[in-house]
Each structure stands twice: as C-alpha cells, then as structure tokens.
Design an enzyme around this catalytic site. Structure first.
Site, mmCIF file in Angstrom:
data_model
loop_
_atom_site.group_PDB
_atom_site.id
_atom_site.type_symbol
_atom_site.label_atom_id
_atom_site.label_comp_id
_atom_site.label_asym_id
_atom_site.label_seq_id
_atom_site.Cartn_x
_atom_site.Cartn_y
_atom_site.Cartn_z
ATOM 1 N N HIS A 117 0.953 -1.413 0.228
ATOM 2 C CA HIS A 117 0.222 -0.284 0.045
ATOM 3 C C HIS A 117 1.101 1.716 0.148
ATOM 4 O O HIS A 117 0.119 2.894 -0.888
ATOM 5 C CB HIS A 117 -1.047 0.393 1.207
ATOM 6 C CG HIS A 117 -1.479 -0.922 1.002
ATOM 7 N ND1 HIS A 117 -2.628 -1.836 1.933
ATOM 8 C CD2 HIS A 117 -2.531 -1.669 0.212
ATOM 9 C CE1 HIS A 117 -3.515 -2.607 1.677
ATOM 10 N NE2 HIS A 117 -3.217 -2.586 0.199
ATOM 11 N N HIS A 358 -1.220 -8.244 4.616
ATOM 12 C CA HIS A 358 0.442 -7.695 4.482
ATOM 13 C C HIS A 358 -0.124 -6.485 3.451
ATOM 14 O O HIS A 358 1.059 -6.148 2.755
ATOM 15 C CB HIS A 358 0.766 -9.393 4.265
ATOM 16 C CG HIS A 358 0.307 -10.199 4.530
ATOM 17 N ND1 HIS A 358 0.340 -10.675 5.345
ATOM 18 C CD2 HIS A 358 0.410 -11.867 3.371
ATOM 19 C CE1 HIS A 358 -0.404 -12.154 5.432
ATOM 20 N NE2 HIS A 358 0.240 -12.197 4.832
ATOM 21 N N CYS A 359 -1.049 -5.331 4.050
ATOM 22 C CA CYS A 359 -0.741 -4.509 3.246
ATOM 23 C C CYS A 359 -0.837 -4.119 1.970
ATOM 24 O O CYS A 359 -0.399 -3.641 1.274
ATOM 25 C CB CYS A 359 0.240 -3.388 3.991
ATOM 26 S SG CYS A 359 0.072 -2.743 5.540
ATOM 27 N N ALA A 360 -1.539 -5.611 1.462
ATOM 28 C CA ALA A 360 -1.517 -5.503 -0.623
ATOM 29 C C ALA A 360 -2.876 -6.444 -0.635
ATOM 30 O O ALA A 360 -2.844 -7.521 -0.825
ATOM 31 C CB ALA A 360 -0.049 -6.996 -0.947
#
Ligand SMILES: Cc1ncc(COP(=O)(O)O)c(C=O)c1O
Length: 400
Positions: A117, A358-360
């Site tokens: 992100h 996982h910020c994805a």
C-alpha cells in the site's frame, strides 16, 4: 551458518520462533550497542553546532549516508534523503512531483498489482488531487511481472513506472532491468526496494531508476529511518513540498529560498540516532559477509520449507516455482483455517508470523484470496524454527 547468537532478543526470549522478518527484522547487539554508545558519548543535534559532539554526530550522519550510497552504488551520498518511514518517503516523492508539475491531469502511473500500500495509496491520493490515472500491471501465474500486460498498458500517457523489486507477499523478485530496457526516456522509474535491500545487493546504476526507497528497520536498523534515493539532477531541479528549518537558504517575512541538496529535502531536526543505527546495520552486514553467504543459507531453508510444507494437507502456496526468482517469504492459504485464527494459535506457541493481507489488498483481490498466512525468514532462522511451525500445524489439523 546461523547468526542467532548475535541477536539478544533470542537470549531474552529463548522460546521465540520469529518468522516475521518481512514485517521487521530483529536487531543484532552490534547495532544495539552502538546506539547506546552514540547516545551516551556523542549525541547532539546536527548541522548547526560548533561544539565537539555536534561535529562528531554530524560525521556519523554523513557516514551513514555514505555507507548507504556505497551499498546502492550511488555516485554521491548527497543523493540520499532520510525520512521517517516509507509512507513519508513515497508521499514526499508524490507531493514533490505534484508541486513541480511533473504530473498533470490524465497522465498515467503504472504500478504492479503486487505493490505494498505504501506504493499505491500516495499515487491514489494524486489521482484524487490532480486527476492522474493509476493502472496496475498484472502478474503471471508464476507471480512474475506480466510483461505482455506491461507492454499493453505502457502507452504514451504513462509518465511514471513505480514497481517493487521484491513482493512482500510472494517473495518474487521482479525483473526490473527488463523494465528499464523497455522504458522510454520520458518516463520516470521508481523502485520500492524495501524487501530487496535486506536480501541482496541493490544497485541504482544497474536498475537505472530515478528514485528508490527502502526502510531501515527491515535491514537490522532501528525503526523510523527511511531512505529515499533520487538522481542528483532531479534532486537539484525539484523544489521540495515540505520545508522549514535547515532546508532553506534565506527567509524573509514574505518569501524563502530553498537550500542545497540534500538538506532542502530534510527540513527540521533529523533523527541522528536512527541514522547511526543504519550505519551500524550495514557495517554488521559487511562484517559477517551476509550478502556473500545468504544465497546458500536461503536456498537450503527454502528447499527445506517447501519439503516440510508438503506434510500439511490442503495448503495453497502463493509462491513462484522458479527458485532463482524469489526470497524466503512464503504466503500460505489454508483451506481449513483462517489465517488470523492460525496466527493466534501459533502465537500461543511463541511462533511469530503475519496474517491477513500484508498491506497488499489489491494483490489479494487479484488472487481471489481473502487473506493469507505469511512466514518469512532471515539470517537468525534455522530448520528447527520451520520444524516447530510444521509440528503445530500438523497437531492443529489433526484436531480440526
Ligand atoms: C515492499 C514494501 N514496501 C513498503 C513497505 C512499508 O514499510 P513500513 O511498514 O515500514 O511503512 C513494506 C513493509 O512491509 C514493504 O514490504
């Protein structure tokens, strides 16, 4: 070959199985001791003081940038800017591009679908603010950059390409040298090296990029030190989007003039202690010849993990089959348990992993996966750590 004894966290938590280094690495005593030494002996604000410790602290700050520049094969340490975190680094970059009118309405930014992100949201903010377009290049079935999709989307409107070098979900190493070979001169090339820097030498010369950022805390330094490298000619040309003390040459009640590089991009008091920690982290890496050794250690543990994971039924591995193109990060989807529940059970067994997305988020949407469990290794891990994880997984499966 294992460096666990260099990391006090394992002495103080003897049962800890730390499999979350992709999020943040543990710190060796070499780094910890030097932070203490610096704070006890020569801490001071830098840039302005004439006294001895101010000069020593300034020397450490410059030495830190010099070692970073050396590792990146940058021409000049003044191309290195320190900020607080990747969000700041990428926002500093995007807001500077906006301020200097490098991007205009309908210009396009190309990202990969596997970005963190940190390399998505700042661009989406520019989309809201100045109406640029943001487009995502797919990955192949083997999690590599899809170059046919890239070539299709790389039209004349594209002014920025911003790709991660290694995915924090799949561990895939993207072929960025192939990207720059395809890149036109009118396109700026940004590289997120957050996951590559801890694992292999990264050269801004070989990558031929215009900007590159990474974080110190994933490469054995303390948190909150981020590195933004950019080409000197661009650094000199652009006016910064944040300014204040130290970043200016002259200020009147009506106006100000920017100062020299890199200071004009580092307004306010820098955190010298973090810079020292990054200096010592790279020194430690050099001292143990890590980049020379990692290949062998990594390959062995990757093979071991892939063999052992076969003992667990109904697991999907979001993972490339080409061993040369990946680092030791494994994201797993279990048909029989949610990653959050599994991570909680592992935590009860003192095994630290990461769950969820996982910020994805865009990547998980692309994969049609709601969440995954990420296991990531580093220089202090060994086969016994993997065995402990597999043992808990097997017992759990038996119970469910
Ligand atoms: C590829 C990549 N980029 C950026 C970041 C952002 O790092 P931070 O959480 O320190 O802001 C991460 C962190 O996991 C990452 O893996």
């Amino acid at each position: 070959m294992n460096f666990r004894q260099d990391f006090p966290i394992f002495k103080n938590n003897p049962n800890l199985v730390f499999l979350d280094s992709t999020a943040s690495s543990q710190k060796p005593s070499y780094v910890i001791d030097w932070i203490k030494e610096f704070l006890e002996n020569s801490y001071s604000n830098i840039h302005r003081g004439m006294y001895d410790i101010a000069i020593i602290a300034e020397d450490f700050y410059v030495a830190s940038k010099k070692i970073v520049a050396k590792h990146l094969e940058a021409d000049d340490y003044r191309e290195v800017i320190y900020t607080f975190n990747t969000t700041y680094a990428s926002n500093l970059l995007t807001s500077t591009l906006k301020k200097n009118k490098i991007l205009k309405k309908w210009d396009k930014v190309l990202l990969s679908i596997a970005e963190h992100h940190a390399n998505i949201v700042p661009w989406l903010m520019l989309k809201e603010e100045i109406w640029i377009e943001v487009e995502f290049v797919k990955v192949t079935k083997d999690y590599d950059l899809d170059f046919s999709d890239f070539e299709e989307k790389y039209d004349n409107k594209v002014k920025i390409i911003s790709f991660t070098q290694v995915s924090n979900v799949t561990g895939q190493i993207f072929d960025l040298e192939r990207v720059w070979k395809l890149k036109r001169d009118d396109t700026l090339f940004v590289v997120d090296a957050s996951q590559s820097i801890p694992h292999f030498p990264v050269s801004v010369k070989k990558l031929n990029c215009d900007f590159l950022f990474f974080t110190g805390h994933k490469v054995l330094a303390d948190s909150w030190i981020w590195v933004l490298w950019w080409k000197k000619e661009l650094l000199e040309k652009y006016s910064p989007s944040f300014s204040g003390g130290w970043a200016i040459w002259e200020v009147t009640c009506a106006s100000y003039t920017d100062w020299k590089i890199p200071d004009k991009f580092e307004p306010g008091t820098p955190n010298v202690t973090w810079a020292v920690s990054l200096l010592r982290a790279f020194e430690y890496i050099e001292k143990i010849w890590w980049f020379e050794k990692i290949d062998k250690v990594e390959k062995e543990l990757i093979e071991y993990f892939l063999e052992k994971i076969k003992e667990i039924p109904k697991v999907k591995l979001i993972w490339s089959t080409n061993p040369k193109k990946r680092i030791w990060v494994f994201s797993l989807v279990f048909e029989w348990i949610h990653s959050n529940d599994f991570a909680e059970i592992l935590a009860e067994n003192q095994i630290a992993v990461r769950s969820w997305k996982h910020c994805a988020h865009p990547f998980h949407d692309f994969e049609n996966e709601w969440n995954s469990l990420r296991v990531s290794l580093y220089l202090y891990n060994d086969k016994a750590d993997i065995d402990k994880l597999i043992k808990v997984a097997k017992e759990l499966k038996r119970e469910i």
